[in-house]
Scaffold this motif. Structure first.
Motif, PDB file in Angstrom:
ATOM      1  N   ILE A  18       1.120  -0.946  -0.410  1.00  0.00           N
ATOM      2  CA  ILE A  18      -0.182  -0.086   0.138  1.00  0.00           C
ATOM      3  C   ILE A  18       1.123   1.460  -0.232  1.00  0.00           C
ATOM      4  O   ILE A  18       0.493   1.749  -0.528  1.00  0.00           O
ATOM      5  CB  ILE A  18      -0.714  -0.366   1.551  1.00  0.00           C
ATOM      6  N   THR A  19       2.138   0.975   0.735  1.00  0.00           N
ATOM      7  CA  THR A  19       2.848   2.606   0.946  1.00  0.00           C
ATOM      8  C   THR A  19       3.866   2.713  -0.219  1.00  0.00           C
ATOM      9  O   THR A  19       3.678   3.497  -1.097  1.00  0.00           O
ATOM     10  CB  THR A  19       3.694   2.532   2.086  1.00  0.00           C
ATOM     11  N   ALA A  20       3.969   1.422  -0.313  1.00  0.00           N
ATOM     12  CA  ALA A  20       4.931   1.403  -1.888  1.00  0.00           C
ATOM     13  C   ALA A  20       4.302   2.548  -3.270  1.00  0.00           C
ATOM     14  O   ALA A  20       5.019   2.629  -3.740  1.00  0.00           O
ATOM     15  CB  ALA A  20       5.556   0.116  -2.487  1.00  0.00           C
ATOM     16  N   THR A  21       3.361   1.443  -3.382  1.00  0.00           N
ATOM     17  CA  THR A  21       2.199   2.209  -4.483  1.00  0.00           C
ATOM     18  C   THR A  21       1.745   3.776  -4.239  1.00  0.00           C
ATOM     19  O   THR A  21       2.031   4.608  -5.078  1.00  0.00           O
ATOM     20  CB  THR A  21       0.883   1.278  -3.880  1.00  0.00           C
ATOM     21  N   PHE A  22       1.940   3.986  -3.180  1.00  0.00           N
ATOM     22  CA  PHE A  22       1.400   6.459  -3.109  1.00  0.00           C
ATOM     23  C   PHE A  22       2.483   6.362  -3.016  1.00  0.00           C
ATOM     24  O   PHE A  22       2.593   6.990  -3.826  1.00  0.00           O
ATOM     25  CB  PHE A  22       1.366   5.984  -1.355  1.00  0.00           C
ATOM     26  N   TRP A  23       3.036   5.452  -3.005  1.00  0.00           N
ATOM     27  CA  TRP A  23       5.224   6.002  -2.970  1.00  0.00           C
ATOM     28  C   TRP A  23       5.573   5.964  -4.582  1.00  0.00           C
ATOM     29  O   TRP A  23       5.667   7.479  -4.537  1.00  0.00           O
ATOM     30  CB  TRP A  23       6.455   5.601  -2.469  1.00  0.00           C
ATOM     31  N   CYS A  24       5.082   5.580  -5.523  1.00  0.00           N
ATOM     32  CA  CYS A  24       5.297   5.147  -6.375  1.00  0.00           C
ATOM     33  C   CYS A  24       5.123   6.056  -7.176  1.00  0.00           C
ATOM     34  O   CYS A  24       4.854   6.722  -8.096  1.00  0.00           O
ATOM     35  CB  CYS A  24       5.078   3.823  -7.382  1.00  0.00           C
ATOM     36  N   LEU A  25       2.854   6.532  -6.961  1.00  0.00           N
ATOM     37  CA  LEU A  25       2.079   6.906  -7.583  1.00  0.00           C
ATOM     38  C   LEU A  25       2.345   8.563  -7.407  1.00  0.00           C
ATOM     39  O   LEU A  25       2.786   9.218  -8.306  1.00  0.00           O
ATOM     40  CB  LEU A  25       0.726   7.107  -6.785  1.00  0.00           C
ATOM     41  N   LEU A  26       3.707   9.131  -6.502  1.00  0.00           N
ATOM     42  CA  LEU A  26       3.705  10.434  -5.623  1.00  0.00           C
ATOM     43  C   LEU A  26       4.954  10.476  -6.480  1.00  0.00           C
ATOM     44  O   LEU A  26       5.564  12.101  -7.024  1.00  0.00           O
ATOM     45  CB  LEU A  26       4.747  10.045  -4.796  1.00  0.00           C
ATOM     46  N   LEU A  27       5.635   9.554  -7.006  1.00  0.00           N
ATOM     47  CA  LEU A  27       7.321  10.125  -7.958  1.00  0.00           C
ATOM     48  C   LEU A  27       6.468  10.377  -9.685  1.00  0.00           C
ATOM     49  O   LEU A  27       7.240  11.197 -10.279  1.00  0.00           O
ATOM     50  CB  LEU A  27       8.062   8.613  -8.446  1.00  0.00           C
ATOM     51  N   ASN A  28       5.568   9.626  -9.893  1.00  0.00           N
ATOM     52  CA  ASN A  28       4.437   9.847 -11.059  1.00  0.00           C
ATOM     53  C   ASN A  28       4.464  10.933 -11.388  1.00  0.00           C
ATOM     54  O   ASN A  28       4.120  11.318 -12.632  1.00  0.00           O
ATOM     55  CB  ASN A  28       3.913   8.201 -10.973  1.00  0.00           C
ATOM     56  N   GLY A  29       4.210  11.160  -9.808  1.00  0.00           N
ATOM     57  CA  GLY A  29       4.004  12.936  -9.849  1.00  0.00           C
ATOM     58  C   GLY A  29       4.779  14.149 -10.726  1.00  0.00           C
ATOM     59  O   GLY A  29       4.521  15.194 -10.990  1.00  0.00           O
ATOM     60  N   PHE A  30       6.096  13.248 -10.189  1.00  0.00           N
ATOM     61  CA  PHE A  30       6.824  13.915 -10.931  1.00  0.00           C
ATOM     62  C   PHE A  30       7.538  13.801 -12.508  1.00  0.00           C
ATOM     63  O   PHE A  30       8.295  15.283 -12.986  1.00  0.00           O
ATOM     64  CB  PHE A  30       8.156  14.310  -9.653  1.00  0.00           C
TER      65      PHE A  30
END
Length: 308
Positions: free
Chosen positions: A118-130
């Motif tokens: 769950i946390t890694a997926t949110f993190w991956c989404l965050l990095l995709n935001g950049f």
């Protein structure tokens, strides 16, 4: 929902962590969905399982369409998010259905992996935001491996934290899982908020089209509604529906819709490889092509008519 406390949450909705925290025997929800017997095995949350299967199918379709857009900006980066969501959905299916029973010695480790994903997926989404800001060129080894390795690190760190909490190791206490609560609700919430803010800035400052803001708004709406149903109205829904469904059913649906809006938003801003640039650059390329065609035509005319 009090800070650092899973008791009230788990009394409302049957999360995967609830049998492992808050009390020596875990916390049982006030009302939860009916179970049914399959070949001597009790299957929990049957309606939610159907939504999980639909989510797996829809994610497969989205991944296929992403991979088919060969020139899209951030194609390889965003597909990692959907792969992680697919694995997360499958693991959650195993846990909420009881296929991996709570009494099993493996249940704490699978649940720790679930929390880590769950946390890694949110993190991956965050990095995709950049990615859209082109801080590093998308599709390169630097861009891809920075997401892969950092997501793996986040997963490993949260997996250790969750396992230590469930087992009462390294000064962590399953009766007071404050650190785990902070990761699940504060860290993940902050990652999602930053991603949304980045996309709004990207659309307003970089794109001529404002329609993607609608996709962002719908995605936020679906996610917020799902969380409200999950944590505030689950018991009422369960009682009203005579235990056939609970808030987890609608929360899973809304999460799927929010993920689908992430795809819809990404698709709307990557129609072509120049979508992140202003539209005038595309017109310049078109004028250049026309100019080259005109020059070629004049040269042919001169050759055909003896230079006149």
């Amino acid at each position: 929902m009090s800070f650092g406390d899973f008791n009230r949450i788990c009394e409302t909705v049957a999360l995967t962590v609830c049998p492992l925290v808050g009390a020596p025997q875990g916390i049982e929800p006030t009302c939860y969905s009916r179970n049914f017997d399959v070949a001597g095995t009790l299957i929990f949350q049957p309606a939610t399982i159907i939504i999980h299967v639909i989510a797996l199918i829809m994610t497969t379709i989205m991944i296929y369409h992403i991979k088919s857009k060969y020139t899209a900006v951030g194609r390889k980066e965003i597909v990692m998010f959907f792969y992680m969501y697919m694995i997360l959905t499958f693991l959650e299916l195993l846990l909420v259905s009881g296929i991996i029973p709570t009494a099993s010695t493996l249940y704490p480790y699978f649940t720790a992996a679930h929390v880590g994903l769950i946390t890694a997926t949110f993190w991956c989404l965050l990095l995709n935001g950049f990615v859209g800001f082109q801080l590093t060129e998308d599709g390169t080894s630097t861009s891809l491996w920075s997401i892969r390795l950092s997501s793996l690190f986040v997963f490993a760190a949260v997996f250790f934290l969750a396992t230590a909490t469930f087992k009462g190791m390294a000064a962590f206490n399953p009766l007071r899982p404050v650190a785990l609560w902070i990761v699940l609700y504060v860290f993940n919430g902050a990652a999602l908020a930053i991603y949304i803010a980045c996309q709004i800035v990207l659309v307003l400052n970089t794109l001529d089209d404002r329609w993607p803001l609608g996709d962002i708004a719908f995605g936020i709406s679906f996610y917020v509604v799902g969380q409200l149903i999950l944590y505030m109205f689950s018991v009422k829904i369960c009682d009203t529906a005579k235990h056939y469904i609970d808030g987890l059913f609608f929360g899973t649906i809304c999460t799927l819709l929010a993920v689908m809006m992430v795809y819809k938003y990404w698709d709307s801003i990557t129609k072509e490889d120049l979508e992140f640039s202003v539209g005038s650059k595309q017109n310049v390329w078109e004028v250049k092509d026309i100019g080259e065609d005109d020059g070629y035509s004049k040269q042919q005319q001169q050759q055909n008519y003896g230079g006149y």
